[in-house]
Design a protein around this motif. Structure first.
Motif, mmCIF file in Angstrom:
data_model
loop_
_atom_site.group_PDB
_atom_site.id
_atom_site.type_symbol
_atom_site.label_atom_id
_atom_site.label_comp_id
_atom_site.label_asym_id
_atom_site.label_seq_id
_atom_site.Cartn_x
_atom_site.Cartn_y
_atom_site.Cartn_z
ATOM 1 N N UNK A 1 -17.696 74.268 -40.232
ATOM 2 C CA UNK A 1 -17.861 72.729 -39.837
ATOM 3 C C UNK A 1 -18.711 71.849 -40.496
ATOM 4 N N UNK A 2 -20.116 72.393 -40.833
ATOM 5 C CA UNK A 2 -20.995 71.716 -41.739
ATOM 6 C C UNK A 2 -20.447 71.549 -43.147
ATOM 7 N N UNK A 3 -19.792 72.866 -43.579
ATOM 8 C CA UNK A 3 -19.429 72.248 -45.142
ATOM 9 C C UNK A 3 -18.304 71.333 -45.098
ATOM 10 N N UNK A 4 -17.385 71.133 -44.139
ATOM 11 C CA UNK A 4 -16.374 70.405 -43.994
ATOM 12 C C UNK A 4 -16.685 68.950 -44.032
ATOM 13 N N UNK A 5 -17.863 68.732 -43.368
ATOM 14 C CA UNK A 5 -18.367 67.566 -43.299
ATOM 15 C C UNK A 5 -18.961 66.911 -44.742
ATOM 16 N N UNK A 6 -19.323 67.913 -45.626
ATOM 17 C CA UNK A 6 -19.686 67.551 -46.989
ATOM 18 C C UNK A 6 -18.310 67.368 -47.909
ATOM 19 N N UNK A 7 -17.459 68.107 -47.606
ATOM 20 C CA UNK A 7 -16.172 68.282 -48.174
ATOM 21 C C UNK A 7 -15.531 66.765 -47.874
ATOM 22 N N UNK A 8 -15.826 66.302 -46.586
ATOM 23 C CA UNK A 8 -15.228 64.935 -46.270
ATOM 24 C C UNK A 8 -15.897 63.925 -46.766
ATOM 25 N N UNK A 9 -17.104 64.014 -47.245
ATOM 26 C CA UNK A 9 -17.986 62.756 -47.688
ATOM 27 C C UNK A 9 -19.435 62.805 -47.251
ATOM 28 N N UNK A 10 -19.746 63.412 -46.303
ATOM 29 C CA UNK A 10 -21.031 63.229 -45.854
ATOM 30 C C UNK A 10 -22.022 63.630 -46.752
ATOM 31 N N UNK A 11 -23.250 63.283 -46.684
ATOM 32 C CA UNK A 11 -24.428 63.578 -47.686
ATOM 33 C C UNK A 11 -24.518 65.503 -47.479
ATOM 34 N N UNK A 12 -25.221 65.609 -48.667
ATOM 35 C CA UNK A 12 -25.126 67.138 -48.949
ATOM 36 C C UNK A 12 -26.363 67.647 -47.982
ATOM 37 N N UNK A 13 -27.327 66.874 -47.530
ATOM 38 C CA UNK A 13 -28.411 67.222 -46.668
ATOM 39 C C UNK A 13 -27.943 67.543 -45.196
ATOM 40 N N UNK A 14 -26.713 67.683 -45.040
ATOM 41 C CA UNK A 14 -26.370 68.334 -43.739
ATOM 42 C C UNK A 14 -26.759 69.776 -43.891
ATOM 43 N N UNK A 15 -26.393 70.329 -45.123
ATOM 44 C CA UNK A 15 -27.083 71.584 -45.242
ATOM 45 C C UNK A 15 -27.814 72.187 -46.496
ATOM 46 N N UNK A 16 -27.900 71.231 -47.320
ATOM 47 C CA UNK A 16 -28.665 71.354 -48.665
ATOM 48 C C UNK A 16 -29.322 69.959 -48.946
ATOM 49 N N UNK A 17 -30.794 70.339 -49.449
ATOM 50 C CA UNK A 17 -31.386 69.163 -49.956
ATOM 51 C C UNK A 17 -31.020 68.909 -51.618
ATOM 52 N N UNK A 18 -30.726 70.232 -52.281
ATOM 53 C CA UNK A 18 -30.381 69.772 -53.428
ATOM 54 C C UNK A 18 -28.721 69.378 -53.494
ATOM 55 N N UNK A 19 -28.592 68.442 -54.352
ATOM 56 C CA UNK A 19 -27.001 67.892 -54.089
ATOM 57 C C UNK A 19 -26.000 68.778 -54.620
ATOM 58 N N UNK A 20 -25.040 68.818 -53.651
ATOM 59 C CA UNK A 20 -23.756 69.829 -53.970
ATOM 60 C C UNK A 20 -22.957 69.089 -54.736
ATOM 61 N N UNK A 21 -22.647 69.817 -56.009
ATOM 62 C CA UNK A 21 -21.707 69.312 -56.874
ATOM 63 C C UNK A 21 -20.446 69.368 -57.096
ATOM 64 N N UNK A 22 -20.097 70.380 -56.085
ATOM 65 C CA UNK A 22 -18.656 70.833 -56.066
ATOM 66 C C UNK A 22 -18.176 71.887 -55.010
ATOM 67 N N UNK A 23 -17.361 72.367 -55.191
ATOM 68 C CA UNK A 23 -16.970 73.565 -54.168
ATOM 69 C C UNK A 23 -16.114 75.135 -54.790
ATOM 70 N N UNK A 24 -16.607 76.100 -54.637
ATOM 71 C CA UNK A 24 -15.833 77.332 -55.181
ATOM 72 C C UNK A 24 -15.233 77.677 -54.201
#
Length: 575
Positions: free
Chosen positions: A70-93
């Protein structure tokens, strides 16, 4: 450029430091991961307001991907990376797949590629210690990229290898032997895997005298390449003889780059290759075409172990070297004894990759231990905390501690948890299998047949490998009809069952089966009545307990396979 001996000494010192100071490096790494992330929504939820290793392990639960999704999906859908990571998420594996059929999407940043590049450089050093003369040639490596997708956030979702090959790390890689390939980069980056594979082979044939190592990420791809050569060698020889690339290779990157390799007609080379390939037996074909090859570099652990006999046949028992253990979550470790037998491969975990914990499979699963505390001979599931927002996430692999390199534990890959069938990237577990068979039951029921029992088998005796389902059935009417009679009457039902079975398996299976072509048509083998009762007797004769016997849902034993094969009365394939 530093002399090779100087580089080797530097890497040997680095390896010594990593494998001696395991606890110190792991503790420091955890602090580096957590300190910037204390304000993330996820860690705030567990009252982690400062770096404290014991507080982290006490308050933050061990979770599965589904818990973090659910947290990853929020970032996938456009929320800020800091939901889970202070370092910017630059993509998904993208992982290989889950039981539900959807691929996992792991948050990713460039720290992953930093670690991967470090692991590649370290394994280069390790291989150099064991294999001499590699600096004098090139690698014929069957490397590919898959098309990426763009998530609603605008960030790419790719498989891990594509992320590396499309990055500046690969583009600006060192100009040493380990990164020198017979194929141009454009062939690796070609989105059409069939055209890419053809061009890999063509370039490797043209430069056959320079090939000192050969390989692929997984053993299944290496086998596929040899089978592809078996199909296309005559056309490849025509290209070499004429100096012209086949017209069906339409990718411009491939055409332009390969034409620079295939500079002119080479009739003598074409004659040599033709003479080798025309022989009746292809045993040892790899060393006959590429005689300077010193080893095959490919993963042969886990489900890839089933391809070892095939590779030994084609490669004249060249060493099969599994160098690295990694996943979409992290790079784990390096095989420090690269020339060992495939069944003896173990990986020394590198403490600078991610923070590792382990769930013991042999005791209290609540007693999660650190990397330094695992015990020889015990089996564990790794738990990963990484630099991209995964905290204490279970990986799903089962690993056996086989020894220690200094203080660094060495692990043998045992299996994926609950996976019963696997040919390529597919991972079909028991739940998936039961769901698919339940649909087969409906087809049989409509044809007045009852499914008595079933088991399965991953058949890799031909390429591509395929799933085999052994079924014992009987007529609903209860009459003593001859089995042959109702099999003939119900051929349509069994053929339809093959289709229904495939349609019920997950998206990763379907991609491998219908798009990549790395899995062949599913097969149903009908066995005579009474087979599964006899199978139970067989296992009891082998030492199984009659009180605890359960029909194996996948045949692993060679003797059990031979037993089942002797009972087969009919075979049906998916169209």
């Amino acid at each position: 450029m530093k002399p090779i001996s100087d580089n080797n000494e530097r890497w040997e010192e680095k390896l010594k430091d990593l494998t001696i100071n395991v606890k110190q490096i792991q503790d420091k790494l955890l602090e580096e991961i957590l300190t910037p992330n204390l304000k993330t929504e996820y860690l705030q939820r567990f009252n982690i307001d400062r770096f404290d290793k014991e507080l982290f392990k006490k308050n933050v639960p061990v979770v599965t991907y589904e818990d973090l999704k659910p947290y990853i999906d929020r970032v996938v859908n456009g929320e800020s990376s800091d939901v889970i990571s202070a370092r910017p998420i630059t993509g998904f594996l993208l992982s290989s797949g889950t039981s539900g059929g959807a691929q996992k999407m792991m948050p990713w940043n460039h720290k992953y590629l930093d670690n991967l590049t470090f692991a590649y450089d370290l394994r280069k050093h390790v291989v150099t210690k064991h294999v001499k003369g590699l600096e004098e040639g090139k690698g014929m490596m069957f490397l590919f990229t898959k098309q990426e997708s763009i998530t609603p956030s605008g960030l790419p979702a790719r498989v891990a290898t594509s992320s590396y090959f499309k990055s500046d790390y690969f583009k600006n890689r060192p100009s040493n032997w380990y990164y020198s390939y017979t194929s141009p980069d454009e062939v690796i980056l070609c989105p059409n895997n069939t055209q890419s594979l053809y061009c890999h082979l063509l370039c490797g044939l043209v430069e056959r005298d320079e090939v000192v190592r050969m390989g692929s990420i997984f053993a299944s791809v290496m086998v596929r390449a040899i089978k592809f050569l078996e199909t296309y060698w005559e056309e490849l020889c025509l290209n070499i003889r004429s100096g012209q690339l086949s017209e069906w290779i339409t990718d411009l990157g491939c055409r332009n780059s390969v034409s620079l390799v295939l500079k002119e007609p080479l009739p003598e080379l074409a004659d040599t290759i033709e003479t080798i390939c025309k022989q009746n037996s292809w045993k040892g074909i790899v060393t006959r075409i590429w005689p300077k090859t010193k080893y095959i570099e490919t993963v042969v652990t886990g489900s890839m172990g089933q391809y070892v006999p095939t590779l030994n046949y084609y490669c004249s028992d060249l060493p099969l070297v599994s160098t690295t253990y990694g996943s979409s979550e992290t790079t784990f470790g390096i095989n420090l004894d690269p020339l060992c037998k495939p069944e003896d491969v173990s990986y020394a975990f590198m403490p600078n990759m991610s923070y590792f914990e382990f769930i013991p499979m042999d005791g209290d699963k609540r007693d999660v231990v650190d990397l330094k505390d695992v015990k020889l001979g015990c089996t564990y599931e790794p738990v990963v905390t990484n630099f991209a927002g995964l905290y204490r996430m279970r990986v799903g692999d089962l690993l056996l501690v086989t020894g220690f390199y200094n203080n660094a534990p060495q692990f043998k890959f045992v299996r994926r948890e609950n996976v019963v069938l696997s040919i390529d990237a597919d991972k079909t577990n028991e739940e998936d299998l039961f769901k698919a068979v339940s649909q087969v039951k409906l087809v049989l029921d409509a044809s007045e047949l009852i499914l008595v029992d079933f088991t399965s088998y991953a058949d890799t005796s031909t390429f591509p490998g395929h799933y085999v389902l052994y079924l014992e059935v009987k007529a609903k009417e209860g009459e003593n009809k001859k089995q042959k009679k109702y099999l003939e009457l119900n051929e349509e039902a069994f053929s339809k069952s093959c289709l229904v079975m495939e349609d019920s398996l997950d998206n990763v299976y379907k991609r491998c089966r219908f798009k990549d072509g790395s899995i062949g048509p599913l097969e149903i083998r009908v066995v005579r009545q009474g087979t599964f009762d006899s199978l139970m007797d067989f296992f009891i004769s082998q030492g199984a307990s009659i009180g605890q016997y359960k029909t194996p849902r996948c045949i692993k034993s060679e003797k059990a396979f031979e037993f089942m094969e002797a009972c087969v009365v009919a075979k049906f394939f998916s169209s």
